[in-house]
Design a protein around this motif. Structure first.
Motif, short mmCIF file in Angstrom:
data_model
loop_
_atom_site.label_atom_id
_atom_site.label_comp_id
_atom_site.label_asym_id
_atom_site.label_seq_id
_atom_site.Cartn_x
_atom_site.Cartn_y
_atom_site.Cartn_z
N SER A 142 0.85 -1.19 0.00
CA SER A 142 0.00 0.00 0.00
C SER A 142 0.88 1.24 0.00
O SER A 142 2.07 1.17 0.28
N GLU A 146 -2.88 5.83 -0.03
CA GLU A 146 -4.00 4.93 0.30
C GLU A 146 -4.38 5.03 1.77
O GLU A 146 -5.56 5.04 2.11
N GLU A 150 -8.01 6.44 3.29
CA GLU A 150 -8.80 5.66 4.26
C GLU A 150 -8.95 6.44 5.57
O GLU A 150 -10.04 6.48 6.16
N LYS A 153 -11.59 9.15 5.23
CA LYS A 153 -12.95 8.61 5.33
C LYS A 153 -13.33 8.38 6.80
O LYS A 153 -14.45 8.70 7.22
N HIS A 167 -6.82 7.93 13.54
CA HIS A 167 -7.39 7.67 12.21
C HIS A 167 -6.42 6.88 11.35
O HIS A 167 -6.83 6.00 10.58
N ALA A 171 -7.05 3.24 9.87
CA ALA A 171 -6.95 3.09 8.42
C ALA A 171 -6.03 1.94 8.05
O ALA A 171 -6.34 1.13 7.17
N ALA A 174 -7.82 -1.27 8.68
CA ALA A 174 -8.84 -1.53 7.66
C ALA A 174 -8.21 -2.01 6.35
O ALA A 174 -8.73 -2.94 5.70
N ILE A 175 -7.10 -1.42 5.97
CA ILE A 175 -6.42 -1.83 4.73
C ILE A 175 -5.91 -3.25 4.87
O ILE A 175 -6.04 -4.06 3.94
N ARG A 178 -8.69 -5.80 4.54
CA ARG A 178 -9.13 -5.98 3.15
C ARG A 178 -8.09 -6.71 2.30
O ARG A 178 -8.45 -7.45 1.38
#
Length: 193
Positions: A142, A146, A150, A153, A167, A171, A174-175, A178
């Motif tokens: 990543s 990126e 994220e 958001k 945050h 993030a 979350a990355i 996924r």
């Protein structure tokens, strides 16, 4: 209608003063190797110096022995470049204040930007330079962009004013959720103690 899809910055060219001032600043202060020089192909009275900022891309400077350094701050009018941010490691950043001070270069001191730390100072021609050090490393595969997308958001969903380290951490998690598989059926946080 189709886009002209960008794939990164090829180079940035700045108007410099004399050749030696550019070499002394870009290589001698910022450590960017001086890798190439040729005439400015659009102006025979100028040289075109190329410096590697550390990622293989280029910062180039048009120089002329007729121009002398003027430390007056460069324009901040609409259409002008406000500043150039240069990525440095946390190890280098932690030494930046001391190394600028030993050269007598005035600077802003460390500025907290939430997702990075910054120090600002001007080059010998009054152009604003920012040394920037990220506070995070993106997950393997990543990019910093990126993670910032994220984190943005997450920040907006929480109604927070600016990106903060929480945050960024969320993030990154979350990355990874996924992008990396696991044998576990349930990857939610657990109390292991």
């Amino acid at each position: 209608m189709r886009k002209l899809q960008a794939q990164g910055i090829h180079h940035i060219t700045l108007v410099g003063a004399d050749r030696q001032t550019s070499i002394d600043f870009w290589e001698g202060v910022l450590g960017m190797p001086f890798v190439f020089e040729q005439p400015n192909l659009d102006s025979a009275l100028e040289s075109h110096l190329y410096f590697d900022p550390g990622d293989g891309r280029l910062i180039t400077i048009f120089t002329s022995e007729d121009r002398k350094p003027d430390p007056e701050r460069t324009s901040t009018e609409p259409g002008a470049v406000h500043h150039l941010a240069i990525n440095v490691s946390k190890a280098t950043f932690s030494q930046a204040v001391e190394r600028l001070d030993e050269r007598g270069i005035k600077h802003s001191g460390v500025k907290d930007r939430g997702f990075m730390d910054s120090i600002y100072f001007t080059d010998p021609l009054g152009f604003l330079i920012e040394l920037a050090a990220y506070r995070f490393e993106p997950p393997a595969g990543s990019s910093h962009a990126e993670v910032l997308l994220e984190a943005h958001k997450i920040r907006v969903a929480k109604g927070d004013y600016n990106i903060a380290e929480v945050h960024l951490a969320d993030a990154i998690e979350a990355i990874i959720l996924r992008s990396q598989q696991s044998l576990s059926d349930d990857r939610t946080p657990k109390q292991a103690y």
